[in-house]
Design a protein around this motif. Structure first.
Motif, mmCIF file in Angstrom:
data_model
loop_
_atom_site.group_PDB
_atom_site.id
_atom_site.type_symbol
_atom_site.label_atom_id
_atom_site.label_comp_id
_atom_site.label_asym_id
_atom_site.label_seq_id
_atom_site.Cartn_x
_atom_site.Cartn_y
_atom_site.Cartn_z
ATOM 1 N N UNK A 172 0.852 -1.181 0.000
ATOM 2 C CA UNK A 172 0.000 0.000 0.000
ATOM 3 C C UNK A 172 0.901 1.250 0.000
ATOM 4 N N UNK A 173 0.476 2.216 -0.779
ATOM 5 C CA UNK A 173 1.252 3.459 -0.867
ATOM 6 C C UNK A 173 1.081 4.247 0.433
ATOM 7 N N UNK A 174 2.207 4.559 1.071
ATOM 8 C CA UNK A 174 2.150 5.347 2.310
ATOM 9 C C UNK A 174 2.753 6.745 2.118
ATOM 10 N N UNK A 175 3.479 6.948 0.995
ATOM 11 C CA UNK A 175 4.083 8.269 0.758
ATOM 12 C C UNK A 175 4.392 8.391 -0.727
ATOM 13 N N UNK A 176 4.210 9.639 -1.214
ATOM 14 C CA UNK A 176 4.499 9.926 -2.616
ATOM 15 C C UNK A 176 5.094 11.329 -2.732
ATOM 16 N N UNK A 177 6.083 11.461 -3.602
ATOM 17 C CA UNK A 177 6.760 12.756 -3.805
ATOM 18 C C UNK A 177 6.882 12.994 -5.305
ATOM 19 N N UNK A 178 6.391 14.178 -5.758
ATOM 20 C CA UNK A 178 6.478 14.537 -7.168
ATOM 21 C C UNK A 178 6.364 16.048 -7.308
ATOM 22 N N UNK A 179 7.071 16.581 -8.267
ATOM 23 C CA UNK A 179 7.020 18.030 -8.523
ATOM 24 C C UNK A 179 7.525 18.853 -7.349
ATOM 25 N N UNK A 180 8.396 18.274 -6.528
ATOM 26 C CA UNK A 180 8.924 19.017 -5.384
ATOM 27 C C UNK A 180 7.978 19.074 -4.207
ATOM 28 N N UNK A 181 6.891 18.308 -4.239
ATOM 29 C CA UNK A 181 5.919 18.324 -3.147
ATOM 30 C C UNK A 181 5.683 16.916 -2.620
ATOM 31 N N UNK A 182 5.595 16.752 -1.272
ATOM 32 C CA UNK A 182 5.305 15.434 -0.698
ATOM 33 C C UNK A 182 3.799 15.226 -0.524
ATOM 34 N N UNK A 183 3.371 13.968 -0.657
ATOM 35 C CA UNK A 183 1.969 13.614 -0.450
ATOM 36 C C UNK A 183 1.922 12.327 0.382
ATOM 37 N N UNK A 184 1.044 12.323 1.372
ATOM 38 C CA UNK A 184 0.878 11.129 2.195
ATOM 39 C C UNK A 184 -0.078 10.161 1.523
ATOM 40 N N UNK A 185 0.101 8.898 1.873
ATOM 41 C CA UNK A 185 -0.743 7.865 1.270
ATOM 42 C C UNK A 185 -2.116 7.776 1.929
#
Length: 266
Positions: free
Chosen positions: A78-91
């Protein structure tokens, strides 16, 4: 008419497949580096390290994905963290919400994350996946997280490394002292050889000048005593006296008078 449409559709599908194959062929694989296993004390935090190597500099198109798979589960995670375009996103995993934060530096190719309030339920496999177009990673790298009590933590290598460093520094200091002592000894020997290697010339120059022996009063007395005894005739001066009472140059009577008779007894 239907046959023509089918042929056109197949042509488009073939072109799309060829484009995908070309993109995959031209894409270069990234190198992702993570530790195989990580031990963390229960109730603390865990920093999951992950770094990558790529031929292109990371930028806004660089993306990072962290997934979690429970211990003993066969699911893909399961995705718990994502980072793209210089911004972090929680899962979307509720258990990790507000606990996972970004702990990396994308400019240094560091894509690590941090998980707070670690418990035994967090044991499992964590996968790190990176894409940095045109370089992509086809296989994510996995970390086995082991949450244990403090007493069960493996021995740290830090004291061992500190001991090695101290031993190396001590050895270098000993070598430096030995070299210093050898240099000082050589200098002393060179100075000694230079001072005494001139055949005693330096010593003779520094020695006091020999004076002739002084004669004592007894030696002078001996010289005087040793002189021949008897009367020594000094110089005698003679003159002629005129007793005539007449003036003139003629001398009628003259006699020899001793003006001085110097005698000296030694």
């Amino acid at each position: 008419m239907a046959a023509a449409r089918v042929s056109v559709s197949w042509c488009g599908l073939c072109l799309l497949l060829a484009a995908v194959l070309c993109a995959v062929h031209n894409a270069k694989a990234l190198e992702i580096h993570v530790p195989n296993e990580l031990f963390v004390e229960n109730g603390t935090y865990a920093k999951l390290p992950c770094s990558f190597k790529s031929t292109d500099n990371p930028g806004n198109t660089t993306s990072v994905t962290w997934t979690y798979t429970e211990e003993g589960s066969s699911s893909s995670g399961h995705v718990i963290f994502h980072y793209i375009g210089g911004r972090p996103f929680t899962g979307q995993v509720h258990r990790f919400k507000d606990r996972v934060t970004w702990a990396g530096d994308i400019s240094n190719r560091d894509v690590s994350i941090k998980i707070d309030k670690i418990t035994f339920k967090d044991n499992g496999t964590y996968s790190c996946s990176v894409m940095n177009p045109p370089d992509i990673s086809f296989t994510p790298k996995q970390i086995k997280l082991r949450v244990v009590e403090k007493d069960n933590l493996p021995a740290s290598n830090v004291p061992f490394l500190v001991g090695i460093i101290c031993a190396v520094i001590g050895g270098l200091l000993i070598i430096a002292l030995i070299v210093f002592a050898v240099v000082i000894t050589k200098k002393k020997r060179a100075t000694k050889n230079y001072t005494g290697g001139d055949g005693g010339q330096t010593e003779s120059l520094m020695s006091p000048v020999k004076q002739p022996p002084r004669r004592s009063p007894s030696d002078t007395k001996a010289l005087v005593t040793g002189a021949p005894s008897g009367t020594v005739q000094g110089p005698v001066i003679y003159a002629q006296l005129d007793h005539s009472g007449k003036a003139g140059n003629q001398i009628n009577k003259s006699e020899t008078v001793v003006y001085a008779d110097i005698r000296k007894n030694c």
